[in-house]
Scaffold this motif. Structure first.
Motif, PDB file in Angstrom:
ATOM      1  N   ARG A  32       0.858  -1.196   0.000  1.00 28.31           N
ATOM      2  CA  ARG A  32       0.000   0.000   0.000  1.00 28.31           C
ATOM      3  C   ARG A  32       0.891   1.241   0.000  1.00 28.31           C
ATOM      4  O   ARG A  32       1.931   1.272   0.679  1.00 28.31           O
ATOM      5  N   ALA A  33       0.479   2.235  -0.761  1.00 24.12           N
ATOM      6  CA  ALA A  33       1.234   3.489  -0.806  1.00 24.12           C
ATOM      7  C   ALA A  33       1.227   4.156   0.575  1.00 24.12           C
ATOM      8  O   ALA A  33       0.291   3.980   1.366  1.00 24.12           O
ATOM      9  N   LYS A  34       2.270   4.918   0.838  1.00 26.80           N
ATOM     10  CA  LYS A  34       2.382   5.569   2.149  1.00 26.80           C
ATOM     11  C   LYS A  34       1.198   6.483   2.437  1.00 26.80           C
ATOM     12  O   LYS A  34       0.781   6.631   3.591  1.00 26.80           O
ATOM     13  N   ASP A  35       0.649   7.101   1.376  1.00 27.66           N
ATOM     14  CA  ASP A  35      -0.495   7.994   1.569  1.00 27.66           C
ATOM     15  C   ASP A  35      -1.831   7.276   1.414  1.00 27.66           C
ATOM     16  O   ASP A  35      -2.885   7.924   1.319  1.00 27.66           O
ATOM     17  N   ASP A  36      -1.792   5.944   1.374  1.00 31.30           N
ATOM     18  CA  ASP A  36      -2.995   5.106   1.266  1.00 31.30           C
ATOM     19  C   ASP A  36      -3.769   5.303  -0.038  1.00 31.30           C
ATOM     20  O   ASP A  36      -4.942   4.935  -0.139  1.00 31.30           O
ATOM     21  N   SER A  37      -3.118   5.870  -1.047  1.00 30.04           N
ATOM     22  CA  SER A  37      -3.819   6.165  -2.295  1.00 30.04           C
ATOM     23  C   SER A  37      -3.922   4.972  -3.229  1.00 30.04           C
ATOM     24  O   SER A  37      -4.754   4.970  -4.143  1.00 30.04           O
ATOM     25  N   ARG A  38      -3.127   3.959  -3.017  1.00 25.50           N
ATOM     26  CA  ARG A  38      -3.112   2.837  -3.961  1.00 25.50           C
ATOM     27  C   ARG A  38      -2.622   1.575  -3.286  1.00 25.50           C
ATOM     28  O   ARG A  38      -1.725   1.608  -2.448  1.00 25.50           O
ATOM     29  N   ASP A  39      -3.220   0.456  -3.664  1.00 19.70           N
ATOM     30  CA  ASP A  39      -2.770  -0.862  -3.225  1.00 19.70           C
ATOM     31  C   ASP A  39      -2.203  -1.620  -4.417  1.00 19.70           C
ATOM     32  O   ASP A  39      -2.620  -1.410  -5.564  1.00 19.70           O
ATOM     33  N   LEU A  40      -1.279  -2.522  -4.136  1.00 17.43           N
ATOM     34  CA  LEU A  40      -0.710  -3.376  -5.170  1.00 17.43           C
ATOM     35  C   LEU A  40      -0.644  -4.811  -4.659  1.00 17.43           C
ATOM     36  O   LEU A  40      -0.346  -5.046  -3.490  1.00 17.43           O
ATOM     37  N   LEU A  41      -0.917  -5.739  -5.560  1.00 11.07           N
ATOM     38  CA  LEU A  41      -0.766  -7.160  -5.260  1.00 11.07           C
ATOM     39  C   LEU A  41       0.340  -7.696  -6.156  1.00 11.07           C
ATOM     40  O   LEU A  41       0.237  -7.666  -7.385  1.00 11.07           O
ATOM     41  N   LEU A  42       1.417  -8.160  -5.544  1.00 13.25           N
ATOM     42  CA  LEU A  42       2.568  -8.676  -6.282  1.00 13.25           C
ATOM     43  C   LEU A  42       2.590 -10.197  -6.196  1.00 13.25           C
ATOM     44  O   LEU A  42       2.522 -10.769  -5.112  1.00 13.25           O
ATOM     45  N   LYS A  43       2.703 -10.837  -7.361  1.00 10.19           N
ATOM     46  CA  LYS A  43       2.859 -12.290  -7.408  1.00 10.19           C
ATOM     47  C   LYS A  43       4.069 -12.630  -8.274  1.00 10.19           C
ATOM     48  O   LYS A  43       4.279 -12.037  -9.332  1.00 10.19           O
ATOM     49  N   GLY A  44       4.863 -13.582  -7.790  1.00 11.18           N
ATOM     50  CA  GLY A  44       5.998 -14.084  -8.548  1.00 11.18           C
ATOM     51  C   GLY A  44       5.885 -15.594  -8.691  1.00 11.18           C
ATOM     52  O   GLY A  44       5.842 -16.306  -7.684  1.00 11.18           O
ATOM     53  N   ILE A  45       5.817 -16.069  -9.922  1.00 11.42           N
ATOM     54  CA  ILE A  45       5.638 -17.498 -10.189  1.00 11.42           C
ATOM     55  C   ILE A  45       6.873 -18.026 -10.909  1.00 11.42           C
ATOM     56  O   ILE A  45       7.277 -17.482 -11.950  1.00 11.42           O
ATOM     57  N   MET A  46       7.484 -19.058 -10.369  1.00 15.79           N
ATOM     58  CA  MET A  46       8.674 -19.650 -10.975  1.00 15.79           C
ATOM     59  C   MET A  46       8.290 -20.652 -12.052  1.00 15.79           C
ATOM     60  O   MET A  46       7.477 -21.549 -11.822  1.00 15.79           O
TER      61      MET A  46
ATOM     62  N   GLU B 266      -3.287  -3.720  -9.549  1.00 15.76           N
ATOM     63  CA  GLU B 266      -3.914  -2.718  -8.696  1.00 15.76           C
ATOM     64  C   GLU B 266      -5.366  -3.150  -8.491  1.00 15.76           C
ATOM     65  O   GLU B 266      -6.168  -3.083  -9.441  1.00 15.76           O
ATOM     66  N   PRO B 267      -5.730  -3.636  -7.312  1.00 17.88           N
ATOM     67  CA  PRO B 267      -7.063  -4.227  -7.119  1.00 17.88           C
ATOM     68  C   PRO B 267      -8.225  -3.305  -7.474  1.00 17.88           C
ATOM     69  O   PRO B 267      -9.225  -3.761  -8.036  1.00 17.88           O
ATOM     70  N   LYS B 268      -8.115  -2.019  -7.171  1.00 17.15           N
ATOM     71  CA  LYS B 268      -9.248  -1.118  -7.408  1.00 17.15           C
ATOM     72  C   LYS B 268      -9.551  -0.979  -8.895  1.00 17.15           C
ATOM     73  O   LYS B 268     -10.706  -1.034  -9.311  1.00 17.15           O
ATOM     74  N   SER B 269      -8.523  -0.767  -9.700  1.00 19.08           N
ATOM     75  CA  SER B 269      -8.733  -0.553 -11.133  1.00 19.08           C
ATOM     76  C   SER B 269      -8.606  -1.832 -11.942  1.00 19.08           C
ATOM     77  O   SER B 269      -8.932  -1.842 -13.127  1.00 19.08           O
ATOM     78  N   GLN B 270      -8.107  -2.885 -11.302  1.00 19.77           N
ATOM     79  CA  GLN B 270      -7.859  -4.164 -11.984  1.00 19.77           C
ATOM     80  C   GLN B 270      -6.792  -4.047 -13.074  1.00 19.77           C
ATOM     81  O   GLN B 270      -6.701  -4.899 -13.953  1.00 19.77           O
ATOM     82  N   LYS B 271      -5.989  -2.997 -13.017  1.00 24.94           N
ATOM     83  CA  LYS B 271      -4.889  -2.863 -13.964  1.00 24.94           C
ATOM     84  C   LYS B 271      -3.787  -3.844 -13.605  1.00 24.94           C
ATOM     85  O   LYS B 271      -3.477  -4.041 -12.433  1.00 24.94           O
ATOM     86  N   VAL B 272      -3.190  -4.450 -14.647  1.00 24.62           N
ATOM     87  CA  VAL B 272      -2.193  -5.499 -14.431  1.00 24.62           C
ATOM     88  C   VAL B 272      -0.963  -5.221 -15.274  1.00 24.62           C
ATOM     89  O   VAL B 272      -1.058  -4.773 -16.423  1.00 24.62           O
ATOM     90  N   ALA B 273       0.198  -5.479 -14.702  1.00 26.68           N
ATOM     91  CA  ALA B 273       1.470  -5.403 -15.434  1.00 26.68           C
ATOM     92  C   ALA B 273       2.218  -6.711 -15.227  1.00 26.68           C
ATOM     93  O   ALA B 273       2.201  -7.277 -14.128  1.00 26.68           O
ATOM     94  N   ASP B 274       2.839  -7.206 -16.292  1.00 27.73           N
ATOM     95  CA  ASP B 274       3.562  -8.476 -16.229  1.00 27.73           C
ATOM     96  C   ASP B 274       4.997  -8.299 -16.686  1.00 27.73           C
ATOM     97  O   ASP B 274       5.283  -7.468 -17.556  1.00 27.73           O
TER      98      ASP B 274
END
Length: 209
Positions: free
Chosen positions: A70-84, A95-103
């Motif tokens: 979570r950002a220090k100012d609580d403006s954004r959350d992130l879910l990080l996953k690493g798969i081997m 980003e759970p709120k917007s459902q935006k994903v980066a790979d």
């Protein structure tokens, strides 16, 4: 890279495989960009708080890493996953709120020295996000990149005639010394060449040939 060595030292006894060290670096990267870790897993746990440290059990599963930030100012959350997968780690950040994903997929041994996991000085000489840095920042002093300066190529400058392609030469001083200038035509366009009639076809007397 302020703070990375301290983080590395705090978890070095727990580093048992190359991907542990790489995930540690990625955690530090998020921390340095203003995020704090909430914990492991997809769902919030009890009594969670934002922390710069890696949470307990962060590397319990060597095939799947899951952490929430979570950002220090609580403006954004992130879910990080690493798969081997076959020596590479597939990173997924959502980003759970917007459902935006980066790979991003990284070959772990390209960034981690497996023989010196506990030695900070022998790990991660170049961050995984520096790939392509010569092209993204071609004037940053690093070698390589796709911008090529022919005047600094190391080869002798053959000289460029700015009057190429013109019927007459440009007046002196038209192009300042050292100025970058594209000639009007191909190099050598004003050089005298063979007469176009010097080898006409046999028995061909067309005056316009």
């Amino acid at each position: 890279m302020a703070g990375l060595e301290l983080l590395f030292s705090s978890v070095s006894p727990d580093l048992s495989c190359p991907q542990d060290a790489l995930v540690c670096y990625l955690h530090w990267k998020l921390i340095s960009h203003g995020y704090r870790c909430l914990g492991t897993g997809d769902q919030p746990g009890a009594n969670e708080r934002k922390s710069e440290m890696l949470p307990p059990g962060w590397n319990a599963d060597k095939e799947l890493y899951t952490m929430r930030y979570r950002a220090k100012d609580d403006s954004r959350d992130l879910l990080l996953k690493g798969i081997m997968v076959d020596g590479s780690i597939i990173l997924n950040v959502m980003e759970p709120k917007s459902q935006k994903v980066a790979d991003l997929t990284l070959k772990v041994t390209d960034y981690v020295n497996p023989g010196h996991l506990a030695d900070f000085d022998k790990q991660d000489p170049m961050g995984p996000f520096a790939v392509g840095g010569e092209d993204l920042d071609p004037f940053g002093g690093r070698s390589g990149g796709m911008i090529f300066d022919p005047l600094r190529s190391g080869y002798r400058n053959p000289g460029i005639d700015p009057s190429s392609g013109l019927p007459t030469r440009l007046p002196p001083g038209s192009v300042p010394p050292g100025a970058r200038f594209d000639p009007f035509g191909p190099p050598g366009a004003n050089r005298s060449g063979p007469n176009p009639d010097h080898l006409p076809p046999p028995n061909y007397d067309d005056m316009f040939m």
